[in-house]
Design an enzyme around this catalytic site. Structure first.
Site, PDB file in Angstrom:
ATOM      1  N   GLY A  74       0.784  -1.229   0.000  1.00 49.72           N
ATOM      2  CA  GLY A  74       0.000   0.000   0.000  1.00 49.72           C
ATOM      3  C   GLY A  74       0.815   1.278   0.000  1.00 49.72           C
ATOM      4  N   GLN A  75       2.150   1.159  -0.016  1.00 51.38           N
ATOM      5  CA  GLN A  75       2.977   2.357  -0.056  1.00 51.38           C
ATOM      6  C   GLN A  75       2.809   3.046  -1.415  1.00 51.38           C
ATOM      7  OE1 GLN A  75       3.976  -0.732   0.594  1.00 51.38           O
ATOM      8  NE2 GLN A  75       5.182  -0.804   2.460  1.00 51.38           N
ATOM      9  N   PRO A  76       3.026   4.372  -1.461  1.00 50.99           N
ATOM     10  CA  PRO A  76       2.804   5.112  -2.712  1.00 50.99           C
ATOM     11  C   PRO A  76       3.499   4.506  -3.929  1.00 50.99           C
ATOM     12  CG  PRO A  76       3.139   6.652  -0.923  1.00 50.99           C
ATOM     13  CD  PRO A  76       3.403   5.277  -0.355  1.00 50.99           C
TER      14      PRO A  76
END
Length: 183
Positions: A74-76
């Site tokens: 879910g990190q950018p």
């Protein structure tokens, strides 16, 4: 004799009537995707889960249905690949930390950008408000409003409050997913 019959019956189900479906779990970092998947696949909840780098896959079997679940980071830097892993799946599950209201605008923007992708049209969406065991969390109705779920079209959209830690409402999640197995 009954045990032998059961083994033969189970084998027949798996061999001739088993259904496998693909499900993609997405959401911002620290929403609880990996923890949820671990619990659904029969494992225990772990407090200090290491963030997913890229993706991870686990199978969850209930009866004759096997859910092949893709858990995406879910990190950018991983969000641009969400669309690719959501193509052609039976359902998309978007997980939100309902106790972290500061991240809701980002979650909303990411979700709506993804749902506008033409290749994902018609794929059912299940939004899960995770961490319902924490104080100062949103209700399901507040989450629906915060993410503006009512304007997402061209698919079925459902929303549940869950707690991966307390295993709250997880059977409802499985039942919702399984209804899409034969569609």
């Amino acid at each position: 004799m009954a045990g032998l019959f059961r083994k033969v019956y189970d084998w027949l189900l798996r061999t001739f009537w088993a259904t496998e479906m693909d499900v993609t779990l997405i959401g911002l970092q620290n929403a609880g995707k990996t923890s949820l998947l671990r619990v659904l696949s029969g494992g225990e909840f772990v407090i200090d889960t290491i963030p997913t780098v890229g993706f991870n896959m686990k199978k969850v079997t209930r009866g004759h249905v096997t859910l092949k679940c893709w858990d995406l980071g879910g990190q950018p830097r991983f969000r641009p690949m969400w669309e690719r892993y959501c193509r052609g799946v039976n359902a998309i599950v978007f997980i939100v930390d309902i106790a972290d209201v500061d991240l809701l605008p980002v979650a909303k923007d990411e979700l709506h950008a993804l749902m506008r992708q033409p290749r994902l049209e018609g794929i059912p969406l299940l939004v899960l408000g995770n961490k319902s065991d924490l104080p100062d969390k949103l209700t399901v109705d507040e989450l629906i409003d915060a993410l503006d779920l009512k304007i997402i079209g061209h698919r079925e959209v459902s929303c549940y409050g869950i707690s991966a830690k307390e295993e709250t409402n997880l059977e409802a999640v499985i039942q919702w997913l399984m209804k899409w197995a034969n569609r």
